[in-house]
Structures are given as C-alpha cells and as structure tokens.
Write an enzyme that holds these catalytic residues in place. Structure first.
Site, PDB file in Angstrom:
ATOM      1  NE  ARG A 161      -2.995   0.677   3.389  1.00 29.72           N
ATOM      2  CZ  ARG A 161      -2.346   0.973   4.368  1.00 29.72           C
ATOM      3  NH1 ARG A 161      -1.558   2.226   4.376  1.00 29.72           N
ATOM      4  NH2 ARG A 161      -2.079   0.003   5.572  1.00 29.72           N
ATOM      5  CE1 TYR A 205     -15.281  10.143 -17.500  1.00 36.98           C
ATOM      6  CE2 TYR A 205     -14.844  10.048 -15.146  1.00 36.98           C
ATOM      7  CZ  TYR A 205     -15.145   9.477 -16.453  1.00 36.98           C
ATOM      8  OH  TYR A 205     -15.611   8.206 -16.243  1.00 36.98           O
ATOM      9  CG  ASP A 242      -8.644  14.758 -16.365  1.00 39.28           C
ATOM     10  OD1 ASP A 242      -7.999  14.009 -17.094  1.00 39.28           O
ATOM     11  OD2 ASP A 242      -9.624  14.193 -15.698  1.00 39.28           O
ATOM     12  CE  LYS A 272     -11.329   6.423 -19.322  1.00 40.12           C
ATOM     13  NZ  LYS A 272     -11.611   7.693 -18.727  1.00 40.12           N
TER      14      LYS A 272
HETATM   15  C1  LIG Z   1     -12.309   7.916 -17.632  1.00 38.15           C
HETATM   16  C2  LIG Z   1     -11.855   9.528 -16.899  1.00 38.15           C
HETATM   17  C3  LIG Z   1     -11.728   9.725 -15.660  1.00 38.15           C
HETATM   18  C4  LIG Z   1     -11.918   8.446 -14.655  1.00 38.15           C
HETATM   19  O1  LIG Z   1     -11.108   7.572 -14.871  1.00 38.15           O
HETATM   20  P1  LIG Z   1     -11.487   6.098 -14.131  1.00 38.15           P
HETATM   21  O2  LIG Z   1     -10.105   5.475 -14.770  1.00 38.15           O
HETATM   22  O3  LIG Z   1     -12.630   5.622 -15.171  1.00 38.15           O
HETATM   23  O4  LIG Z   1     -11.598   6.318 -12.785  1.00 38.15           O
HETATM   24  C5  LIG Z   1     -11.375  10.994 -15.419  1.00 38.15           C
HETATM   25  N1  LIG Z   1     -11.142  11.999 -16.190  1.00 38.15           N
HETATM   26  C6  LIG Z   1     -11.463  11.682 -17.559  1.00 38.15           C
HETATM   27  C7  LIG Z   1     -10.985  12.945 -18.496  1.00 38.15           C
HETATM   28  C8  LIG Z   1     -11.845  10.590 -18.016  1.00 38.15           C
HETATM   29  O5  LIG Z   1     -11.960  10.300 -19.367  1.00 38.15           O
END
Ligand SMILES: *Cc1c(COP(=O)(O)O)cnc(C)c1O
Length: 379
Positions: free
Chosen positions: A46, A98, A170, A195
């Site tokens: 952790r 998001y 982000d 992603k």
């Molecule tokens: C998918 C996404 C998230 C969240 O990520 P997870 O891996 O699904 O928890 C946050 N910001 C953006 C822009 C995203 O596309």
C-alpha cells in the site's frame, strides 16, 4: 532522451537480481526486513511497490513533473488530489468536466464542505469573476468531454496563480504525447491511465503528477493513507501499454482526422466536433498548445432520437461502449451513457444534446471505420 524514448526506458530497470529487460511484477503485499529497521526500500505494497514505482517514474518523466503517484483508477487520482484541500476551500471547475469528476466534487461539497463553482472557463470575464479569497484551485480539463472544447491552459493558470490558486489539469484526453500542461503553467496533472496511457482497454488506473517535490510527497502520503495505490499487475500492464504511446497517438489522430472529414461531408450528420478541423471554434488554441489533436471525435446525428438509436444499433466495427483511448473504436451516447448522471439543466447549458454521439477512434484500418459509420448512417 526524447519523449518516445522515455516511454520505453524510464523507470524500468528494477531487476538487479537477473537484469530482466522488462520490469518484474512484484506481486507481493509485504517485504522482508534484513535487520531491525532495515529493508531494501519497501515495506508494504500500500505504501510502495517497485512495479508501481517504475510506472510512477515513467509517467512523471513523460509529463515533466517532480514525481507521480499511480492510483487504482482515475477517480482515485482525483479523490487523492481533493484531499489536498480542507472544508471551506473553494474550487473553480470547468463546467464541462468529466461526469465522474462532477459527481465526486458534488459529494465533497455535500459531505466534506468543499465549495465549488462550475464555470465556463473559456469566458474570460467568468473566469476572472470566479475566484474568491478562499479559492484554492482551478480544475481544468481540455479537450473537454464530450464536446472537445479547448481551454487555454496558460491563460487559466495565469489567472489562478494571480489569485494564489493551484492549477490542476486532467490530461487524460491527449496524454503527454500531445499536451504537456506543466510547460503551460499547470501545478498538478491527473490522468485516467485507463485511457490512452494504457491504451488497450484492459486496465482501470490513474496517475497524479506534481510539478514540485513537496506536493509529490504530500500526494504519496495521501495515497498511502487513503489506500489509493494501483496494484502491481495493473501498473505492469500500463507500463507495457505506455511503450507504444507515441505511435498509437499518431495513428489515433490520423484516423480521427479522416473520420471527422468524412462525417463533415455526410448528409446524415448535423455537426462535427474535432479540434483538428479548421472550423472548430478553438482550433487556433489547440494548434498552439497541443502537439496533436487526439483521437476523439463527437458529432450530432441529423433527425430525431430514433435516428440516433439506429446509428448506435447499426455500427459493427465501432463497439457501443463507454470509455476511450483503446486500440479498438468505441461509440457512445453521452446523454444516456457517460453523462446520464449529470444535471440535465447543466448538460443543456453545456450543449450536450440527445443527438450527440462520441467516438473514440481506434487503430483499425480507417477505411473500415468510415465504411462502418457510413453504413450505420444510411441504415
Ligand atoms: C475516464 C476518465 C476519468 C476517470 O477515470 P477512471 O479510470 O474511469 O476512474 C477522469 N477524467 C477523464 C477525463 C476521463 O476520461
């Protein structure tokens, strides 16, 4: 080393026992002490793990930050960042963030006393009016989801810094291959590695990168305290995926541009959103601050909801699915899928209507992608 070389080499030389070229998966919860108070740098997964550390070093290098924290999901990354703040602190957030970020921020507002303003940060007057003495951060997402609006990171960060606030970006939609927010004034970068960074739709993961070492240390402490760290196996998969980030992003963009051009001329399409099109309202900012336009394309189907549903049911190469950034092409309907939990009034205000479909353009032969969309639009 250049970015493409760093995707392959940074952080990976972890095996001093056998010199394996690929980072081992240190699938262990705990580490043996060699003497009282003496270990080999790790005590409990952790708190830290060599496979996770390899990924953290790699992503920190790609973004150009002082260090990184790899988390179990993108939302875990965002949750950890929110713990930099206290009840009463105010955060200014882009109004088309998001959906999961929107939901999480609301939870922290209701239960933990964070104060929020959702603001159209493209509007200079609204941006400047949004800051208050207790504003601690601005939350930037660009390109936005699903309309692919572009925010001028340098300008938003400048205003935030003038008010003593931190600029968080982000960077999920472009990845460091196409956008490096620290070079534009950001202080903290978050990712859903689910992603493009992983790129193969087989992991959920996240990462936080900070510009200064003090913030990295605080984020490491928070991630350990909150129990947000990514598993060794997931880190290993992301490390494998990230090695091909640069060539993947090139091909995503090439295919997305061709799909956007095709849709722009199609009678069954009302409107196309792609920052690489000269007709996109923020095309100039995108050209200036990005080194690529990315693989996301949104468009409005002409006609009514039944026509939209027909396209959703007719595609064969595109999968009807949420998420993005993988090698396979996906199609989703924001109003009923990714943005279903968003307040309908805010959704309308942001311009997300029921005719809108969002594509994550993958790496298939682009002619198959175009043929698939053409057949679905004619169905
Ligand atoms: C998918 C996404 C998230 C969240 O990520 P997870 O891996 O699904 O928890 C946050 N910001 C953006 C822009 C995203 O596309």
């Amino acid at each position: 080393m250049r970015l493409q070389t760093r995707t392959i080499h940074v952080g990976v030389d972890k095996d001093t026992a056998y010199n394996s070229v690929i980072t081992p998966i240190y699938q262990t919860s705990t580490f043996r002490f060699t003497d009282v108070g003496v270990n080999a740098g790790y005590d409990y997964t952790r708190a830290g793990n060599p496979t996770r550390r390899a990924l953290e070093e790699n992503i920190a290098s790609l973004e150009g930050g002082a260090g990184a924290v790899a988390t179990a999901t993108g939302m875990a990354a965002i949750t950890t960042v929110l713990h930099l703040f206290k009840p009463g602190d105010h955060i200014v957030c882009t109004h088309d963030c998001y959906g999961g970020t929107y939901r999480l921020l609301h939870l922290y507002e209701e239960q933990f006393g964070l104060r929020l303003s959702f603001v159209n940060l493209q509007d200079q007057a609204a941006l400047e009016a949004a800051f208050r003495p207790e504003t601690k951060a601005v939350w930037i997402e660009t390109p936005s989801n699903p309309l692919l609006n572009i925010l001028d990171i340098r300008e938003v960060a400048r205003v935030a810094h003038g008010c003593g606030a931190t600029a968080v970006v982000d960077n999920t939609f472009l990845s460091p291959a196409n956008q490096r927010p620290f070079e534009l004034g950001a202080d903290v970068v978050v990712h859903s590695t689910t992603k493009y960074l992983n790129g193969h739709s087989d992991v959920v993961g996240g990462a936080i990168v900070a510009k200064d070492a003090g913030t990295v240390e605080r984020l490491q402490f928070l991630a350990n305290t909150l129990g947000q760290g990514a598993s060794p196996f997931d880190c290993w998969l992301v490390l494998r995926g990230v090695k091909t980030l640069v060539p993947r992003m090139h091909l995503h963009e090439k295919n997305a541009a061709a799909v956007a051009r095709f849709l722009s001329g199609h009678p069954g399409v009302r409107k196309v959103y792609y920052p690489g099109l000269a007709t996109h309202p923020n095309h100039a900012v995108a050209r200036r601050q990005q080194s690529g336009f990315g693989g996301m394309v949104s468009f409005e189907v002409a006609g009514g909801l039944a026509d939209v549903h027909r396209v959703m049911r007719s595609v064969k190469v595109f999968a009807l699915a949420e998420s993005l950034g993988g090698v396979e092409s996906l199609l989703e309907h924001p109003v009923s899928m990714s943005h279903a939990s968003m307040d309908p009034a805010l959704r309308d205000q942001a311009g997300i209507n029921e005719n809108l479909l969002r594509l994550s353009v993958g790496l298939e032969d682009v002619d198959d992608l175009v043929d698939d969309l053409d057949a679905a639009l004619r169905a």
